[in-house]
Design a protein around this motif. Structure first.
Motif, PDB file in Angstrom:
ATOM      1  N   MET A 116       0.789  -1.228   0.000  1.00 23.96           N
ATOM      2  CA  MET A 116       0.000   0.000   0.000  1.00 23.96           C
ATOM      3  C   MET A 116       0.830   1.292   0.000  1.00 23.96           C
ATOM      4  O   MET A 116       0.473   2.260  -0.683  1.00 23.96           O
ATOM      5  CB  MET A 116      -0.968  -0.001   1.189  1.00 23.96           C
ATOM      6  N   PRO A 117       1.957   1.373   0.747  1.00 25.34           N
ATOM      7  CA  PRO A 117       2.743   2.619   0.702  1.00 25.34           C
ATOM      8  C   PRO A 117       3.239   2.983  -0.694  1.00 25.34           C
ATOM      9  O   PRO A 117       3.539   4.155  -0.960  1.00 25.34           O
ATOM     10  CB  PRO A 117       3.919   2.324   1.645  1.00 25.34           C
ATOM     11  N   PHE A 118       3.324   2.005  -1.593  1.00 27.15           N
ATOM     12  CA  PHE A 118       3.762   2.283  -2.965  1.00 27.15           C
ATOM     13  C   PHE A 118       2.867   3.332  -3.617  1.00 27.15           C
ATOM     14  O   PHE A 118       3.335   4.169  -4.398  1.00 27.15           O
ATOM     15  CB  PHE A 118       3.739   0.981  -3.774  1.00 27.15           C
ATOM     16  N   PHE A 119       1.580   3.302  -3.300  1.00 24.07           N
ATOM     17  CA  PHE A 119       0.636   4.209  -3.948  1.00 24.07           C
ATOM     18  C   PHE A 119       0.712   5.633  -3.390  1.00 24.07           C
ATOM     19  O   PHE A 119       0.025   6.529  -3.883  1.00 24.07           O
ATOM     20  CB  PHE A 119      -0.783   3.651  -3.820  1.00 24.07           C
ATOM     21  N   LEU A 120       1.550   5.842  -2.374  1.00 26.09           N
ATOM     22  CA  LEU A 120       1.763   7.183  -1.843  1.00 26.09           C
ATOM     23  C   LEU A 120       2.992   7.853  -2.452  1.00 26.09           C
ATOM     24  O   LEU A 120       3.245   9.029  -2.199  1.00 26.09           O
ATOM     25  CB  LEU A 120       1.925   7.122  -0.313  1.00 26.09           C
ATOM     26  N   LEU A 121       3.737   7.097  -3.267  1.00 24.96           N
ATOM     27  CA  LEU A 121       4.942   7.640  -3.887  1.00 24.96           C
ATOM     28  C   LEU A 121       4.580   8.606  -5.016  1.00 24.96           C
ATOM     29  O   LEU A 121       3.464   8.565  -5.550  1.00 24.96           O
ATOM     30  CB  LEU A 121       5.799   6.504  -4.447  1.00 24.96           C
ATOM     31  N   VAL A 123       4.158  10.128  -8.675  1.00 18.98           N
ATOM     32  CA  VAL A 123       3.731   9.442  -9.892  1.00 18.98           C
ATOM     33  C   VAL A 123       4.918   8.998 -10.733  1.00 18.98           C
ATOM     34  O   VAL A 123       4.942   7.891 -11.282  1.00 18.98           O
ATOM     35  CB  VAL A 123       2.800  10.358 -10.710  1.00 18.98           C
ATOM     36  N   SER A 124       5.934   9.847 -10.839  1.00 21.84           N
ATOM     37  CA  SER A 124       7.094   9.510 -11.672  1.00 21.84           C
ATOM     38  C   SER A 124       7.808   8.271 -11.146  1.00 21.84           C
ATOM     39  O   SER A 124       8.256   7.414 -11.925  1.00 21.84           O
ATOM     40  CB  SER A 124       8.064  10.690 -11.722  1.00 21.84           C
ATOM     41  N   THR A 125       7.908   8.147  -9.822  1.00 21.52           N
ATOM     42  CA  THR A 125       8.563   6.976  -9.233  1.00 21.52           C
ATOM     43  C   THR A 125       7.734   5.722  -9.454  1.00 21.52           C
ATOM     44  O   THR A 125       8.267   4.651  -9.778  1.00 21.52           O
ATOM     45  CB  THR A 125       8.789   7.191  -7.725  1.00 21.52           C
ATOM     46  N   ARG A 126       6.429   5.832  -9.299  1.00 16.70           N
ATOM     47  CA  ARG A 126       5.564   4.672  -9.510  1.00 16.70           C
ATOM     48  C   ARG A 126       5.656   4.176 -10.949  1.00 16.70           C
ATOM     49  O   ARG A 126       5.732   2.969 -11.209  1.00 16.70           O
ATOM     50  CB  ARG A 126       4.121   5.031  -9.155  1.00 16.70           C
ATOM     51  N   LEU A 127       5.666   5.111 -11.902  1.00 15.45           N
ATOM     52  CA  LEU A 127       5.798   4.718 -13.307  1.00 15.45           C
ATOM     53  C   LEU A 127       7.156   4.084 -13.577  1.00 15.45           C
ATOM     54  O   LEU A 127       7.267   3.102 -14.317  1.00 15.45           O
ATOM     55  CB  LEU A 127       5.597   5.926 -14.218  1.00 15.45           C
ATOM     56  N   ALA A 128       8.199   4.635 -12.971  1.00 19.60           N
ATOM     57  CA  ALA A 128       9.540   4.090 -13.179  1.00 19.60           C
ATOM     58  C   ALA A 128       9.646   2.673 -12.627  1.00 19.60           C
ATOM     59  O   ALA A 128      10.245   1.785 -13.247  1.00 19.60           O
ATOM     60  CB  ALA A 128      10.577   4.994 -12.514  1.00 19.60           C
ATOM     61  N   VAL A 129       9.057   2.445 -11.446  1.00 27.48           N
ATOM     62  CA  VAL A 129       9.107   1.122 -10.828  1.00 27.48           C
ATOM     63  C   VAL A 129       8.306   0.115 -11.632  1.00 27.48           C
ATOM     64  O   VAL A 129       8.759  -1.009 -11.896  1.00 27.48           O
ATOM     65  CB  VAL A 129       8.575   1.182  -9.380  1.00 27.48           C
ATOM     66  N   TYR A 130       7.135   0.513 -12.056  1.00 26.35           N
ATOM     67  CA  TYR A 130       6.198  -0.451 -12.625  1.00 26.35           C
ATOM     68  C   TYR A 130       6.366  -0.661 -14.121  1.00 26.35           C
ATOM     69  O   TYR A 130       6.250  -1.780 -14.614  1.00 26.35           O
ATOM     70  CB  TYR A 130       4.764  -0.008 -12.328  1.00 26.35           C
ATOM     71  N   THR A 131       6.618   0.419 -14.855  1.00 26.37           N
ATOM     72  CA  THR A 131       6.702   0.302 -16.314  1.00 26.37           C
ATOM     73  C   THR A 131       8.122   0.393 -16.840  1.00 26.37           C
ATOM     74  O   THR A 131       8.367   0.067 -18.000  1.00 26.37           O
ATOM     75  CB  THR A 131       5.863   1.402 -16.989  1.00 26.37           C
ATOM     76  N   LEU A 140      15.164   5.343  -6.734  1.00 30.19           N
ATOM     77  CA  LEU A 140      14.314   4.414  -5.990  1.00 30.19           C
ATOM     78  C   LEU A 140      13.794   3.264  -6.851  1.00 30.19           C
ATOM     79  O   LEU A 140      13.347   2.245  -6.322  1.00 30.19           O
ATOM     80  CB  LEU A 140      13.114   5.160  -5.390  1.00 30.19           C
ATOM     81  N   ALA A 141      13.837   3.443  -8.175  1.00 31.67           N
ATOM     82  CA  ALA A 141      13.196   2.468  -9.061  1.00 31.67           C
ATOM     83  C   ALA A 141      13.785   1.068  -8.902  1.00 31.67           C
ATOM     84  O   ALA A 141      13.058   0.088  -8.707  1.00 31.67           O
ATOM     85  CB  ALA A 141      13.302   2.928 -10.511  1.00 31.67           C
ATOM     86  N   GLY A 142      15.112   0.958  -8.996  1.00 29.12           N
ATOM     87  CA  GLY A 142      15.750  -0.351  -8.907  1.00 29.12           C
ATOM     88  C   GLY A 142      15.480  -1.059  -7.593  1.00 29.12           C
ATOM     89  O   GLY A 142      15.008  -2.209  -7.582  1.00 29.12           O
ATOM     90  N   PRO A 143      15.762  -0.421  -6.437  1.00 35.35           N
ATOM     91  CA  PRO A 143      15.494  -1.089  -5.155  1.00 35.35           C
ATOM     92  C   PRO A 143      14.034  -1.479  -4.966  1.00 35.35           C
ATOM     93  O   PRO A 143      13.734  -2.563  -4.452  1.00 35.35           O
ATOM     94  CB  PRO A 143      15.925  -0.037  -4.125  1.00 35.35           C
ATOM     95  N   LEU A 144      13.107  -0.614  -5.388  1.00 36.76           N
ATOM     96  CA  LEU A 144      11.689  -0.937  -5.204  1.00 36.76           C
ATOM     97  C   LEU A 144      11.256  -2.088  -6.109  1.00 36.76           C
ATOM     98  O   LEU A 144      10.415  -2.906  -5.725  1.00 36.76           O
ATOM     99  CB  LEU A 144      10.831   0.297  -5.474  1.00 36.76           C
TER     100      LEU A 144
END
Length: 378
Positions: A116-121, A123-131, A140-144
Motif C-alpha cells: 500500500m505505501p507504494f501508492f503514496l509515492l 507518480v514519476s517513481t511509480r511509473l519508473a518502478v512499474y513500467t 528508488l526504481a531499482g530497489p523498489l
C-alpha cells in the motif's frame, strides 16, 4: 513489433481466463468449492494479462494513478490455486466460510497491505518502478523493483509449496481408497504447477536483472505466452475434471488423518483373521474384477470397517489398497495372457483395469515384464 506481440498474447490470456471463468459460472455446480476457487484463479490470471495490456498500450502513462493496482491482485494467484487444490482433494461438502478463506488468504492479504505505501509515492517513481519508464533516472526504481520481486516470490512460492504438499498427501490417500486412479491423482495439475513455478522464478530473475532499467519487450512476450498457455491448460483441464470424492463413493474422512493407526492397536491375531478373510473373498469371489471397487466397498463385503481393512493392508500386508487389488488383477491377467489368444486389452478390462496405461504399469510392477512378454510365441 515485439510490443504488438505482447499485446496480442496478453489480450489472448486475459480473454481465455475470462471465458473459462464464465464457463464455470454457467455450470450447475458453480457454487461448489472447487468451481469457485478455480473461477477466482482464472479471473486473477485474466487481470494479470489485462495489466500487461494496459502497460504496453500506454494506459498507465495516461492515467498514472492506476499504476500498480492490478499488480496487487497477482498476489491472490497463490491462495487461489491452493484453495482449488484443497477443494479438489478435500471434503466435497465443505464450502468457503469466512474463517476458511481467512486461514488460506492471510499471507497474501498481509503482502497486499505491505504494498500500500507504494501508492503514496510520486507518480514519476511509480511509473519508473512499474513500467520502467524513467527508471534510469530514479534512484528508488531499482530497489523498489527488487522489493516487489521478493514480495511476490515470498507469497507465491509459499503457496505453491503448500499446494505440492497437499497434492502429495492426496496421492497417498487415493491409493488407500481406490482401485483405479484415473482422473483422481490430479497429475495434470501438478505438471502445471511446475510450469507456473518455473515461469514465476524466471520472471523474478529477469525482473531482478533488469531492475532500474526499461522493460525488454521480448521478455514480456515470453512471459505473456507462458501465462496464456497455463491459463488455457488450467481452464481446459479444470472444466473437464470430475469430482474425486462424492458422498456416494468415498470421502477423505473414510480414513483417519496423519498417524492414522497410532491409536488403533489391533491385535496381531485380529489382523491375521482379517487378512485371511480378505484372501478368501478375493480368490473365491474375484472382487477385484470390479473396476469401481473401493476400500469401503471391499470392507463391507468382508464385514470389517474401512479403517481396520486399511490398517491390515498397510501394516500387516505392507501394501496400499490400490497395489493390493491390482496385484490380484495382474495375477489373473498374466495367467490368461499365457493360456489363451484373447486380446490383451480385453483381458485387462475384464480383470478390472480401466485403462491401457494403468494395466501396463501394473503388470511391469507386479510381474516384472510387459504384458506382451507373457504371450507364448506362435
Amino acid at each position: 513489433m515485439a510490443d504488438t506481440v505482447v499485446l496480442i498474447l496478453a489480450s489472448a490470456g486475459a480473454g481465455v481466463g475470462l471465458f473459462a471463468a464464465a464457463q464455470l459460472g454457467a455450470r450447475r455446480d458453480w457454487r461448489t468449492a472447487p468451481s469457485t476457487a478455480l473461477a477466482v484463479f482464472l479471473l486473477l490470471s485474466a487481470l494479470s494479462g489485462l495489466d500487461l495490456v494496459l502497460d504496453r498500450a500506454g494506459a498507465y502513462a495516461a492515467a498514472p494513478w492506476a499504476t500498480g493496482m492490478l499488480w496487487v491482485t497477482s498476489l491472490g494467484l497463490g491462495p487461489a490455486i491452493l484453495a482449488y487444490v484443497l477443494a479438489m482433494t478435500g471434503d466435497p461438502e465443505q464450502g468457503w466460510t469466512p474463517a476458511r478463506i481467512a486461514r488460506i488468504g492471510w499471507p497474501a492479504g498481509a503482502g497486499m497491505l505491505l504494498v500500500m505505501p507504494f501508492f503514496l509515492l510520486p507518480v514519476s517513481t511509480r511509473l519508473a518502478v512499474y513500467t520502467g519508464v524513467g527508471a534510469d533516472a530514479d534512484p528508488l526504481a531499482g530497489p523498489l523493483q527488487l522489493v516487489f520481486v521478493a514480495l511476490f516470490l515470498a507469497v507465491t512460492l509459499g503457496y505453491l509449496a503448500a499446494a505440492f504438499a497437499v497434492l502429495g498427501r492426496h496421492v497417498r490417500r487415493v491409493r488407500d481408497l481406490f482401485s483405479n486412479l484415473e482422473d483422481r491423482t490430479l497429475s495434470w495439475l501438478r505438471a502445471l504447477l511446475l510450469v507456473m513455478l518455473a515461469a514465476w522464478l524466471w520472471g523474478a530473475v529477469k525482473s531482478a536483472l533488469a531492475a532500474g532499467a526499461a522493460h525488454e519487450a521480448w521478455l514480456d512476450a515470453a512471459a505473456a505466452a507462458v501465462e496464456l498457455a497455463w491459463t488455457a491448460a488450467i481452464g481446459l483441464f479444470g472444466l473437464s475434471q470430475k469430482p474425486i470424492y462424492t458422498p456416494q463413493t468415498e470421502t477423505p474422512q473414510v480414513l483417519p488423518a496423519a498417524g492414522k493407526y497410532a491409536r488403533s492397536a489391533m491385535p496381531e491375531a485380529r489382523q491375521v483373521e482379517i487378512a485371511a478373510r480378505l484372501e478368501q473373498a478375493m480368490r473365491g469371489q474375484a472382487l477385484y474384477r470390479d473396476p469401481l471397487l473401493s476400500l469401503s466397498g471391499l470392507a463391507a463385503r468382508i464385514g470389517v470397517t474401512p479403517n481396520h481393512l486399511s490398517q491390515v493392508l498397510n501394516e500387516h500386508l505392507g501394501q496400499s489398497f490400490f497395489d493390493y487389488v491390482n496385484r490380484w488383477r495382474v495375477e489373473e491377467a498374466v495367467a490368461r495372457i499365457g493360456a489363451s489368444d484373447e486380446a490383451i486389452l480385453a483381458i485387462a478390462y475384464e480383470v478390472g483395469f480401466n485403462s491401457r496405461s494403468t494395466f501396463n504399469a501394473a503388470v511391469k510392477k507386479h510381474a516384472g515384464r510387459p504384458p506382451s512378454a507373457f504371450r507364448p510365441a506362435a
